[in-house]
Design an enzyme around this catalytic site. Structure first.
Site, short mmCIF file in Angstrom:
data_model
loop_
_atom_site.label_atom_id
_atom_site.label_comp_id
_atom_site.label_asym_id
_atom_site.label_seq_id
_atom_site.Cartn_x
_atom_site.Cartn_y
_atom_site.Cartn_z
CD GLU A 51 -3.57 -10.59 11.51
OE1 GLU A 51 -4.42 -10.23 10.67
OE2 GLU A 51 -2.42 -10.09 11.57
CG ASP A 95 -6.45 -7.74 12.35
OD1 ASP A 95 -7.44 -8.49 12.26
OD2 ASP A 95 -5.54 -7.72 11.51
CG HIS A 118 -5.46 -4.07 8.56
ND1 HIS A 118 -5.80 -4.09 9.90
CD2 HIS A 118 -4.18 -4.53 8.49
CE1 HIS A 118 -4.77 -4.55 10.61
NE2 HIS A 118 -3.77 -4.80 9.77
N GLY A 135 -13.00 -12.41 2.55
CA GLY A 135 -13.79 -11.84 1.46
C GLY A 135 -14.83 -12.78 0.89
CD GLN A 181 -3.17 -0.79 2.13
OE1 GLN A 181 -3.18 0.22 2.84
NE2 GLN A 181 -4.01 -1.80 2.30
#
Length: 338
Positions: free
Chosen positions: A196, A192, A109, A135, A87
């Site tokens: 993880e 998050d 996110h 998704g 990104q």
């Protein structure tokens, strides 16, 4: 700390009426957001390399993949669904030069905004809608007439209408049917990453490998070890997802439940909790983000080495063989990891 939960009745699609939304990337989240928003009446365009697998999929789904800069120029709102590590480069090269005052920059996110590897200008809205599901589930639940719960956050409200736009986006992908939870980029990102690393992926992967190693090193057949420490996990997780730990314990034998209380805390003890606290600190202070970015800048050498090593772990080798015996689970073989 209570979180406010919103539904369709608390917002509308009006903020996106007559607007063009550009979805940047057509991967797991991208394909779901693009299709769901289009089916909700929003004009959606997609930025993706047309020759890639995702670009070809976008074409199959009726989109014409565009270069990122072209998509930004045509759009009123952007949704970034590219991998976290990609990104910043795409933003600096193709997004930032083409942003205009009053646009909306959306993320699924909070990683890059929270850790300031992307710093948007002050005259654009910066929002987030993060579905709590992959998704394909975001898409399939929408097609069934439902939706996946979404997290919603506002980082920057330049227009005074950022919340309305975020609600329209969340409702448009189906979140308004199941629940939209208001939060912040910081909370979404840090929880998050913690989940993880410490439970869902990192610790679970290591528990599977270490359990397999203990059994096989003690002389037990690897096939039995695989079934006990890996295959049956889905049975337990499905029960927990449906009704929490209590329902899981209600559904298993008394022997298993007794062992849960008797042995579990001896394995996952307070020393593990302290290491989790340290891991959380490294997430909060940016240490993990810097380490991740540095390895990416170095060609992901460490990351790729770990992937190659774990593909050859005995639990993976025997697992591939055993899954071939169970066609009902629809086994998948990944020849080369992403």
């Amino acid at each position: 700390m209570a979180i406010e939960t919103l539904y369709e009745k608390d917002g509308s699609m009006a903020a996106l009426s007559g607007k063009t939304v550009a979805v940047l990337g057509y991967g797991s989240q991208g394909h779901a957001h693009a299709q769901n928003l289009r089916d909700s009446g929003v004009r959606v365009i997609v930025a993706n390399r047309p020759e890639s697998a995702n670009g070809k999929l976008a074409s199959e789904h009726g989109f014409t993949p565009l270069p990122t800069a072209d998509a930004v120029l045509q759009a009123d709102a952007l949704i970034m669904t590219l991998p976290d590590e990609v990104q910043p480069e795409v933003y600096e090269k193709s997004v930032k030069p083409n942003l205009r005052k009053g646009m909306t920059l959306g993320f699924t996110h909070g990683f890059n905004v929270h850790f300031k590897t992307i710093v948007p200008p002050e005259d654009v809205d910066v929002i987030m809608v993060a579905p709590k599901g992959p998704g394909h589930t975001v898409r399939s639940e929408f097609e069934r007439g439902g939706g996946v719960p979404c997290l919603l956050a506002i980082h920057q409200d330049a227009s005074g209408k950022a919340f309305d736009t975020a609600m329209a986006w969340a409702i448009g992908v189906g979140g308004g049917k199941s629940g939209i939870l208001k939060t912040t980029f910081k909370y979404e990102c840090e929880t998050d990453l913690f989940g993880e690393q410490n439970v869902l992926c990192g610790s679970l992967s290591e528990l599977i490998k270490k359990g397999f190693e203990v059994l096989t090193e003690a002389g037990y057949p690897p096939e039995l070890a695989y079934f006990e420490v890996c295959h049956e996990l889905k049975l337990i997780i499905d029960l927990i997802v449906r009704g929490g730990l209590n329902y899981m314990r209600y559904s298993i034998s008394n022997t298993a439940e007794f062992g849960d209380y008797h042995t579990g805390p001896r394995i996952i003890d307070d020393s593990v909790k302290e290491r989790m606290r340290q891991a959380l600190k490294e997430i909060q202070d940016g240490t993990f983000a810097r380490t991740f970015r540095e390895d990416y800048a170095n060609g992901f050498k460490w990351f790729k080495a770990q992937k190659a090593k774990d593909r050859q772990h005995p639990v993976e080798v025997v697992g591939r063989e055993l899954r071939d015996m169970m066609p009902w689970i629809k086994p998948v073989v990944i020849e080369e990891n992403k």
